[in-house]
Design a protein around this motif. Structure first.
Motif, PDB file in Angstrom:
ATOM      1  N   VAL A   1       0.837  -1.202   0.000  1.00 34.97           N
ATOM      2  CA  VAL A   1       0.000   0.000   0.000  1.00 34.97           C
ATOM      3  C   VAL A   1       0.873   1.254   0.000  1.00 34.97           C
ATOM      4  O   VAL A   1       0.614   2.209  -0.737  1.00 34.97           O
TER       5      VAL A   1
ATOM      6  N   THR B   1      -2.240   3.601  -6.748  1.00 32.17           N
ATOM      7  CA  THR B   1      -3.499   3.411  -6.020  1.00 32.17           C
ATOM      8  C   THR B   1      -4.699   3.913  -6.816  1.00 32.17           C
ATOM      9  O   THR B   1      -5.849   3.631  -6.440  1.00 32.17           O
ATOM     10  N   GLN B   2      -4.462   4.622  -7.895  1.00 33.38           N
ATOM     11  CA  GLN B   2      -5.558   5.061  -8.759  1.00 33.38           C
ATOM     12  C   GLN B   2      -5.818   4.077  -9.900  1.00 33.38           C
ATOM     13  O   GLN B   2      -6.723   4.283 -10.703  1.00 33.38           O
ATOM     14  N   ARG B   3      -5.011   3.028  -9.967  1.00 34.71           N
ATOM     15  CA  ARG B   3      -5.193   2.003 -10.996  1.00 34.71           C
ATOM     16  C   ARG B   3      -6.102   0.892 -10.459  1.00 34.71           C
ATOM     17  O   ARG B   3      -5.826   0.313  -9.409  1.00 34.71           O
ATOM     18  N   GLN B   4      -7.155   0.610 -11.183  1.00 30.73           N
ATOM     19  CA  GLN B   4      -8.144  -0.353 -10.681  1.00 30.73           C
ATOM     20  C   GLN B   4      -7.540  -1.734 -10.457  1.00 30.73           C
ATOM     21  O   GLN B   4      -7.892  -2.435  -9.486  1.00 30.73           O
TER      22      GLN B   4
ATOM     23  N   GLN C   1      -5.927  -1.595  -7.133  1.00 30.05           N
ATOM     24  CA  GLN C   1      -6.970  -1.496  -6.113  1.00 30.05           C
ATOM     25  C   GLN C   1      -7.569  -2.863  -5.815  1.00 30.05           C
ATOM     26  O   GLN C   1      -7.762  -3.230  -4.641  1.00 30.05           O
ATOM     27  N   PHE C   2      -7.848  -3.620  -6.877  1.00 37.25           N
ATOM     28  CA  PHE C   2      -8.464  -4.934  -6.693  1.00 37.25           C
ATOM     29  C   PHE C   2      -7.498  -5.900  -5.998  1.00 37.25           C
ATOM     30  O   PHE C   2      -7.898  -6.693  -5.146  1.00 37.25           O
TER      31      PHE C   2
ATOM     32  N   LEU D   1      -5.118  -5.179  -3.852  1.00 36.05           N
ATOM     33  CA  LEU D   1      -4.993  -4.826  -2.437  1.00 36.05           C
ATOM     34  C   LEU D   1      -6.283  -5.116  -1.667  1.00 36.05           C
ATOM     35  O   LEU D   1      -6.240  -5.509  -0.496  1.00 36.05           O
ATOM     36  N   ALA D   2      -7.410  -4.939  -2.318  1.00 35.68           N
ATOM     37  CA  ALA D   2      -8.690  -5.250  -1.666  1.00 35.68           C
ATOM     38  C   ALA D   2      -8.814  -6.749  -1.405  1.00 35.68           C
ATOM     39  O   ALA D   2      -9.247  -7.177  -0.326  1.00 35.68           O
TER      40      ALA D   2
END
Length: 391
Positions: A259, A273-276, A279-280, A282-283
């Motif tokens: 992160v 962190t703005q790249r989907q 994001q997926f 890390l989620a």
């Protein structure tokens, strides 16, 4: 001060140590390839090596589930720090259940207070890790003469005693197994340092040969035939839970690093962190970590309660947590891109350390065998109960 307040004070102390001195120790260990005795002394002085032991033994008397909450934090540190804390806080338990009062004073309590180091000595190069051990003893009067080989023995170089599984010569299966406390400097012991590992740098490991090594009979824990109970029941169930929680803590560290890196890394004018896709990743990591954590805490509570499914729960927790850690660290390294492959990045060490968890206290294949065996036993018991009810 209440027990809750004392625990949260201790938890804060551990967090501050891991994030401060622990990180500095990690850097030193990676630079030198060694864990110095000063680190052991510091951990002992802070009381971190006896938090799970009873107060009457010099420990802090922390319940097992709460101890696992601290293990989660320690595991965010260097792999060798985690290994020391994990082993020392657990090995007293395997001895205590079979020790007499004299042995408790000579071995159990000194291992808690840090006066002696004891290495768990079960695995052999030519066998599995259980009833097929071949290291054997012959009794002559008040002395056992020990012969055989052991390998992959953590702290086998620097320890004072080996807590060793053997069998009375000529016996088979569980029958005739013995648990012995063998002095490191006893005659007929040959120690080969095999510490050059991929990860968990600095933790010493040894291959051992015993050639009619004399061991006093009063160094035997329990009776002949109870040897594997000391190892498999007294140590492995809680230890598997502890290793599972180690996976959770290390995964949390990998996620934290990913992160942080993603937030600071900019490509084509945007942070990662703005790249989907990131994001997926890390989620998914966060959900997987939390699921594993809750399963481990459940297993810890079942063990603490003395539940009959504690062994199965420990294997399920370890199996699931290892798979989670593999996936999380892989994604965390991927987030770092090519830079994550360099030793200048902390994720590189975390990734190497994570690989060791896949065989510590048994591979996933072993855990699956344990779970299936107990699952089958429960199914048979349920079937028998249904037949009796139908009569």
């Amino acid at each position: 001060m209440t027990d809750d307040q004392r625990f949260h004070q201790l938890k804060t102390q551990v967090e501050e140590w891991v994030e401060g001195p622990g990180e500095r120790w990690a850097e030193r260990i990676e630079e030198t390839g060694e864990v110095p005795e000063e680190l052991w002394a510091e951990l002992n002085e802070l009381g971190f090596l006896r938090v799970a032991a009873p107060k009457e033994y010099g420990g802090q008397g922390l319940g097992f589930a709460r101890w696992m909450e601290l293990m989660e934090i320690f595991s965010r540190s260097h792999g060798s720090v985690r290994m020391i804390v994990h082993v020392v806080n657990g090995i007293w338990r395997s001895m205590d259940g079979h020790a007499n009062d004299d042995q408790r004073k000579r071995f159990v309590i000194p291992s808690v207070t840090g006066e002696i180091k004891i290495a768990f000595t079960l695995t052999e190069p030519g066998n599995g890790t259980g009833a097929d051990i071949t290291t054997s003893v012959v009794r002559e009067g008040d002395t056992y003469y020990l012969s055989g080989r052991k390998h992959l023995i953590t702290f086998g170089v620097r320890c004072d005693y080996y807590l060793l599984a053997a069998r009375v010569e000529g016996s088979t299966g569980h029958e005739g197994t013995v648990a012995l406390l063998v002095p490191r400097e006893a005659a007929g012991v040959t120690v080969e340092d095999t510490s050059n590992t991929m990860g968990v740098t600095g933790t010493d490991h040894a291959s051992l040969v015993f050639d009619r090594t004399p061991v006093p009979v009063d160094h035997r824990l329990g009776a002949e035939g109870e040897g594997l109970e000391v190892f498999l029941g007294g140590f492995l169930t809680p230890s598997r839970i502890s290793v599972a929680m180690s996976c959770v803590g290390l995964a949390e560290r990998a996620q934290q690093l990913a992160v942080q890196y993603a937030a600071g890394r900019v490509t084509f004018g945007k942070s990662l962190t703005q790249r989907q896709a990131i994001q997926f990743m890390l989620a998914e990591n966060q959900a997987d970590i939390e699921a594993a954590k809750q399963l481990v805490l459940h297993a810890a509570r079942r063990f603490e309660e003395g539940a009959d499914d504690a062994s199965m729960q420990s294997s399920m927790a370890k199996m699931h947590a290892v798979t989670m850690l593999t996936n999380v660290t892989d994604k965390a390294l991927q987030v770092h891109g090519g830079l994550g492959y360099w030793k200048s990045q902390k994720i590189e060490r975390v990734y190497r350390d994570a690989r060791a968890q896949r065989f510590e206290e048994g591979t996933n294949e072993v855990q699956k065998a344990v779970v299936f065996r107990e699952l089958l036993q429960r199914a048979k018991a349920a079937g028998t109960s249904e037949k009796e009810t139908a009569r």
